[in-house]
Motif scaffolding. Structure first.
Motif, PDB file in Angstrom:
ATOM      1  N   SER A  52       0.899  -1.175  -0.112  1.00 12.69           N
ATOM      2  CA  SER A  52      -0.086   0.044  -0.032  1.00 12.69           C
ATOM      3  C   SER A  52       0.975   1.204   0.027  1.00 12.69           C
ATOM      4  O   SER A  52       0.648   2.109  -0.794  1.00 12.69           O
ATOM      5  N   ILE A  54       1.001   3.127   2.856  1.00 10.73           N
ATOM      6  CA  ILE A  54       0.618   3.528   4.460  1.00 10.73           C
ATOM      7  C   ILE A  54       1.458   2.958   5.600  1.00 10.73           C
ATOM      8  O   ILE A  54       1.843   3.808   6.252  1.00 10.73           O
ATOM      9  N   PRO A  55       1.806   1.630   5.423  1.00 10.54           N
ATOM     10  CA  PRO A  55       2.609   0.925   6.391  1.00 10.54           C
ATOM     11  C   PRO A  55       3.936   1.622   6.391  1.00 10.54           C
ATOM     12  O   PRO A  55       4.536   1.726   7.440  1.00 10.54           O
ATOM     13  N   GLY A  99      -3.543   4.994  -0.968  1.00 15.15           N
ATOM     14  CA  GLY A  99      -2.155   4.728  -0.033  1.00 15.15           C
ATOM     15  C   GLY A  99      -0.999   4.945  -0.826  1.00 15.15           C
ATOM     16  O   GLY A  99      -0.074   5.401  -0.046  1.00 15.15           O
ATOM     17  N   GLU A 152      -4.355   7.949  12.148  1.00 19.46           N
ATOM     18  CA  GLU A 152      -3.640   6.914  11.519  1.00 19.46           C
ATOM     19  C   GLU A 152      -2.271   7.134  11.625  1.00 19.46           C
ATOM     20  O   GLU A 152      -1.594   6.206  12.120  1.00 19.46           O
ATOM     21  N   CYS A 217      -9.595  -7.495   7.205  1.00 20.54           N
ATOM     22  CA  CYS A 217      -8.398  -6.961   7.907  1.00 20.54           C
ATOM     23  C   CYS A 217      -7.401  -8.151   8.512  1.00 20.54           C
ATOM     24  O   CYS A 217      -6.587  -8.334   8.429  1.00 20.54           O
ATOM     25  N   THR A 343      -9.757  -0.650   8.075  1.00 20.00           N
ATOM     26  CA  THR A 343      -8.654   0.339   8.565  1.00 20.00           C
ATOM     27  C   THR A 343      -8.696   0.617  10.111  1.00 20.00           C
ATOM     28  O   THR A 343      -7.704   0.950  10.642  1.00 20.00           O
ATOM     29  N   TYR A 386      -3.047  -1.326   9.178  1.00 26.72           N
ATOM     30  CA  TYR A 386      -1.822  -0.536   8.930  1.00 26.72           C
ATOM     31  C   TYR A 386      -0.768  -0.619   9.919  1.00 26.72           C
ATOM     32  O   TYR A 386       0.467  -0.771   9.655  1.00 26.72           O
ATOM     33  N   ALA A 390       2.890  -2.110   9.399  1.00 28.57           N
ATOM     34  CA  ALA A 390       4.173  -1.023   9.828  1.00 28.57           C
ATOM     35  C   ALA A 390       4.749  -1.841  10.841  1.00 28.57           C
ATOM     36  O   ALA A 390       6.275  -1.544  10.661  1.00 28.57           O
ATOM     37  N   GLY A 416       3.704  -6.924   4.716  1.00 23.99           N
ATOM     38  CA  GLY A 416       2.815  -5.898   4.186  1.00 23.99           C
ATOM     39  C   GLY A 416       2.515  -6.238   2.556  1.00 23.99           C
ATOM     40  O   GLY A 416       1.747  -5.702   1.973  1.00 23.99           O
TER      41      GLY A 416
END
Length: 417
Positions: A52, A54-55, A99, A152, A217, A343, A386, A390, A416
């Protein structure tokens, strides 16, 4: 860069549709080849671009080590992220650019910390500001960009309302306004739900969307840690071939659904909101499958826009079991429910959907649906998506920085993916 990214994504999707107009069967060649190429390029030359984005931004914001941060955020990675995501859209992958826009924005702002321009802000604040600006420009949702930074990017520590983040988001919004005009992502849905008529749609979308989003998720987190059995061994031993297999699966699902599941899902969701083309009952399940295939393959690409399309499909199904009325509000509630559950960022989710549809009449049902879905999701998947990705990325990057041999093996799964 996020706006150029958006324009490029439109052209990539148009080129893919043009290929399908020549012959839908071309997808059986284009998708596997494209998935394999994007996987090989990201693994061989651009290791920080997978998934993505975002992580990566969250992991970089949590690290104080410049060597670790540069693995996730650099101008080289930012340009590669854009190019590889566009390649994925061109071959029909069910991915989004939102993302990746977060990672691109964070990388661009973080690069300012290495320039001799004086101390603009701390590296952490620059990363948060860039991530927020990237999301704001991608969706044309400035309020959602700020909420994303709070909910986030700063989930594990207090957010300080600093001028860096606010300035970045405001200028991103102004740039989007000047280049793309005053538009809303999904147009304007002006239909509303009266009270107490909104009670059952809110509960239904919140519970069903929350359960599905939470389960999805959990599936994505589990998949990022490795697949079971022979399939898992095959994915580890031959990741590029596995990506090609995922591309073939994506093409087959696309053929079976008449091309509905290819790309971001934006066009299908918008057509359903406008009453032009209703979503079939199988759409949400088929869309979830192709999203998972793209995620498991490890190619660069985001989850936000495809998740909204899944939510719209959930709302379309629920509209058949609820009292007769306009379908558009149920699609919007389904969007916010699934996004919030996947999310586990309920405030960001309802602000994004509210700004994307320009529908303030649904504010209270949106808020309630998002919170219900979040509560259901937390019971299904205790770990936020995320944050879990991460944390795994940060552990791997830190271990590689200290040259831990077991984690430097290229056959290890990349967190990820």
């Amino acid at each position: 860069m996020a706006i150029v990214f958006a324009l490029g994504a439109e052209r990539a999707l148009a080129a893919h549709n043009a290929l399908l107009h020549i012959s839908p069967w071309l997808s059986l060649l284009v998708a596997p080849a494209g998935f394999a190429a994007m996987s090989w390029l990201s693994r061989r030359f651009f290791r920080g671009t997978q998934g993505s984005g975002i992580p990566q931004a969250i992991a970089a914001s949590h690290s104080d080590d410049p060597g670790v941060r540069v693995r996730f955020l650099s101008l080289r990675i930012a340009f590669a992220k854009i190019a590889l995501t566009l390649g994925g859209l061109l071959c029909g992958a069910s991915i989004g650019r939102e993302g990746p826009s977060v990672q691109v924005g964070a990388a661009v702002m973080h690069s300012l910390a290495d320039r001799r321009l004086g101390r603009i802000a701390s590296s952490h604040n620059l990363i948060v500001a860039g991530a927020a600006a990237g999301l704001a420009a991608a969706f044309n949702t400035p309020l959602a960009g700020i909420m994303f930074a709070i909910e986030e990017m700063c989930r594990d520590h207090a957010f300080r309302a600093n001028s860096t983040t606010l300035t970045a988001v405001i200028f991103a919004g102004l740039m989007s306004l000047s280049m793309l005009g005053n538009y809303t992502y999904f147009g304007r849905t002006l239909t509303a739900l009266g009270w107490p008529g909104a009670l059952w749609p809110t509960l239904a979308c919140g519970v069903v969307g929350g359960f599905l989003g939470g389960a999805f998720c959990r599936l994505l987190i589990a998949s990022s840690r490795g697949l079971p059995g022979r399939l898992g061994h095959f994915a580890l031993d031959r990741p590029v071939a596995f990506a090609a297999l995922c591309g073939l699966g994506t093409a087959l699902v696309g053929l079976a659904t008449g091309g509905l599941t290819s790309g971001t899902g934006y066009a299908e969701s918008k057509a359903a909101l406008e009453g032009i083309a209703p979503l079939p009952g199988y759409f949400f399940a088929a869309k979830m499958l192709v999203i998972w295939l793209a995620f498991a393959s490890g190619i660069p690409g985001g989850l936000f826009a495809p998740a909204l399309a899944v939510g719209a499909g959930v709302g379309a199904v629920l509209s058949h079991f609820l009292p007769a009325g306009p379908v558009a509000p149920l699609l919007v509630l389904g969007m916010v429910a699934f996004l919030s559950a996947m999310t586990q960022a309920p405030i960001t989710s309802f602000v994004i959907v509210m700004e994307m549809t320009a529908n303030h009449e649904l504010l209270m049902p949106l808020m309630a649906t998002s919170l219900i879905a979040h509560g259901i999701s937390r019971s299904v998947s205790p770990l936020p998506l995320y944050d879990a990705l991460a944390a795994a990325m940060l552990r791997r990057a830190t271990a590689e920085a200290f040259s831990v041999p077991a984690l430097r093996d290229d056959r290890q799964p990349l967190p990820g993916q």
